[in-house]
Design a protein around this motif. Structure first.
Motif, mmCIF file in Angstrom:
data_model
loop_
_atom_site.group_PDB
_atom_site.id
_atom_site.type_symbol
_atom_site.label_atom_id
_atom_site.label_comp_id
_atom_site.label_asym_id
_atom_site.label_seq_id
_atom_site.Cartn_x
_atom_site.Cartn_y
_atom_site.Cartn_z
ATOM 1 N N THR A 45 31.991 -25.984 -7.900
ATOM 2 C CA THR A 45 31.226 -25.887 -9.203
ATOM 3 C C THR A 45 29.967 -26.365 -8.715
ATOM 4 O OG1 THR A 45 31.520 -27.964 -9.722
ATOM 5 C CG2 THR A 45 33.103 -26.259 -10.575
ATOM 6 N N SER A 93 37.242 -24.504 -15.953
ATOM 7 C CA SER A 93 36.303 -23.460 -15.214
ATOM 8 C C SER A 93 37.399 -22.943 -14.038
ATOM 9 C CB SER A 93 34.928 -24.193 -14.898
ATOM 10 O OG SER A 93 34.354 -24.528 -15.915
ATOM 11 N N VAL A 140 35.482 -21.977 -3.189
ATOM 12 C CA VAL A 140 35.084 -22.117 -4.520
ATOM 13 C C VAL A 140 34.831 -23.631 -4.964
ATOM 14 C CG1 VAL A 140 35.603 -21.452 -6.883
ATOM 15 C CG2 VAL A 140 36.492 -20.199 -5.229
ATOM 16 N N ILE A 148 30.599 -22.052 -9.402
ATOM 17 C CA ILE A 148 30.596 -21.925 -10.674
ATOM 18 C C ILE A 148 29.757 -22.743 -11.430
ATOM 19 C CG2 ILE A 148 32.386 -21.939 -12.559
ATOM 20 C CD1 ILE A 148 34.891 -21.530 -10.428
ATOM 21 N N ASP A 149 29.260 -22.167 -12.547
ATOM 22 C CA ASP A 149 28.266 -23.173 -13.339
ATOM 23 C C ASP A 149 28.857 -23.733 -14.439
ATOM 24 O OD1 ASP A 149 26.042 -23.877 -14.620
ATOM 25 O OD2 ASP A 149 25.649 -22.135 -15.700
ATOM 26 N N TRP A 179 38.255 -19.134 -13.230
ATOM 27 C CA TRP A 179 37.804 -18.080 -12.046
ATOM 28 C C TRP A 179 39.337 -17.547 -11.591
ATOM 29 C CZ3 TRP A 179 39.028 -17.934 -6.871
ATOM 30 C CH2 TRP A 179 38.085 -17.090 -6.249
#
Length: 425
Positions: A378, A150, A376, A396-397, A154
């Protein structure tokens, strides 16, 4: 999903709802409350006999209460004759206490693993355990998912010219994690090392060696009847020829070579005759440095000491991605960002991690740092509404990864694809 129940604890209900939405199921009804004396009460509102049960409970600010809630909920499902109980713990609590760092200490992460198994958990799903050897604490299967796919997605979509970026580890203990992300992105990596045992003397020696190299280059150019002045790029290449850039850190910030630090002596650190004792963090006979000691770099006692910070690698005119598994305190991240920008010529700095704990005013300090462009993380760890509005914060999901892992586990499918890519989500 038939013959399956998903229970969501109080630690991170938002993530639990997102996972259930991805699975297309409703959270199973249960009552989670406290008695007046502070004891935790759990009441399951549906039959779980001969069904697969998934209990979603992550780390949080009220960590001890939510651990008890998880244990009681697992035990209640076991008492309800569930066929299989899986504890889904995106951010595993007490993961930093996975080894005995001091004499007469406790390996608390192993104790928590034993409690989960004794409560009745048959399977554990987590993400980016602080130490991979923690999987050996359990006598039941453990799936340690990775947030790197993930994060890499990004980075590809949001970092300008990411192919020339450099992934940096802020301490030696995180190099394995950094090299894995760098390999997936096919970019370079570097490492930062901070050392309290070496300070200004080592830095002065480095500067002296760099000056000698510049003078040698001038003499060589003069002997070839060329100009005896070097342009800026040539000087920089000489300085970076050994791949090391060194600076001083005082009170958690990078300072100039001429900065005079005030002597900081704690009252308890003084001996009876008033002398300052030998640094207790040094290693007898030059023993090997334990990378896990870097976990304490952001503690108040460590911040009060002058340290030497060294970057192994070249980040000049490149974007820097400082990677770690969690962000709990800001000191080491800010120092690393300042060193990369001020002394090493980095263009931008991104602080990237899987778990955003942000203890106390950590996020505010990261946001106030002019040398950090974005933070950044999650959504494995719950954030307050105030923290979510931070201008530099990007969340971030990772609910799709956890939901897909639950679905594949329920149907007996392989989850190895989740370690490599997000193409199936």
């Amino acid at each position: 999903m038939r013959k399956c129940k998903v229970f969501v604890g109080n630690s991170h209900p938002e993530l639990g709802q997102l996972i259930c939405a991805k699975l297309g199921v409703e959270p199973a009804p249960c009552t989670l409350k406290k008695f007046s004396n502070g004891e935790t009460s759990v009441q399951i509102g549906v039959s779980v006999r001969d069904e697969d049960v998934y209990v979603i409970q992550s780390g949080s600010g009220d960590i001890n209460d939510h651990i008890m809630e998880l244990l009681i909920l697992v035990s209640a499902c076991r008492g309800g004759s569930a066929k299989k109980i899986t504890a889904v713990i995106p951010q595993f609590p007490y993961s930093k206490q996975s080894k005995m760092k001091k004499h007469r200490g406790a390996i608390t992460a192993r104790m928590l693993a034993n409690l989960l198994i004794m409560a009745g958990a048959d399977h554990i799903i987590s993400m980016d355990l602080h130490a991979s050897q923690m999987q050996g604490f359990f006598s039941k299967p453990v799936d340690n998912l990775y947030g790197a796919p993930s994060l890499a997605k990004w980075i590809r979509e949001n970092v300008d010219d990411y192919k020339n970026a450099v992934v940096v580890s802020k301490n030696p203990g995180g190099t394995k994690r950094v090299t894995a992300l760098a390999d997936s992105l096919k970019i370079n990596f570097a490492m930062i090392h901070t050392d309290r045992r070496r300070t200004a003397d080592v830095l002065a020696q480095k500067k002296k060696e760099a000056k000698q190299r510049r003078q040698s280059a001038v003499r060589r150019r003069s002997s070839n009847k060329r100009s005896d002045t070097l342009d800026e790029d040539e000087v920089e290449n000489i300085i970076l020829s050994n791949g090391l850039q060194t600076a001083r850190i005082v009170k958690g910030h990078v300072v100039d070579d001429d900065y005079i630090a005030e002597a900081v002596v704690e009252e308890d650190d003084e001996s009876e005759d008033g002398e300052i004792p030998h640094d207790q963090t040094s290693y007898a006979l030059g023993g090997t440095y334990d990378a896990d000691d870097s976990d304490a770099d952001d503690e108040p006692a460590a911040l009060s000491q002058e340290k030497l910070i060294t970057l192994v690698g070249n980040v000049k005119e490149r974007s820097v991605i400082i990677l770690d598994d969690m962000i709990d305190r800001p000191g080491s991240f800010i120092a690393a960002a300042e060193h990369c920008r001020l002394n090493c010529g980095a263009k931008k700095v991104y602080v990237v991690a899987t778990h955003g704990l942000f203890i106390d005013d950590c996020l505010q300090e990261l946001n106030n740092s002019q040398y950090i462009d974005q933070v950044v993380v999650t959504n494995t760890y719950p954030l307050t509404e105030e923290k979510k509005t931070c201008p530099k914060l990007v969340t971030i999901d990772i609910a799709p990864i956890l939901a897909e892992c639950i679905r594949r586990d329920h149907y007996g499918e392989s989850i190895s694809v989740l370690f490599d890519s997000l193409s199936t989500l």
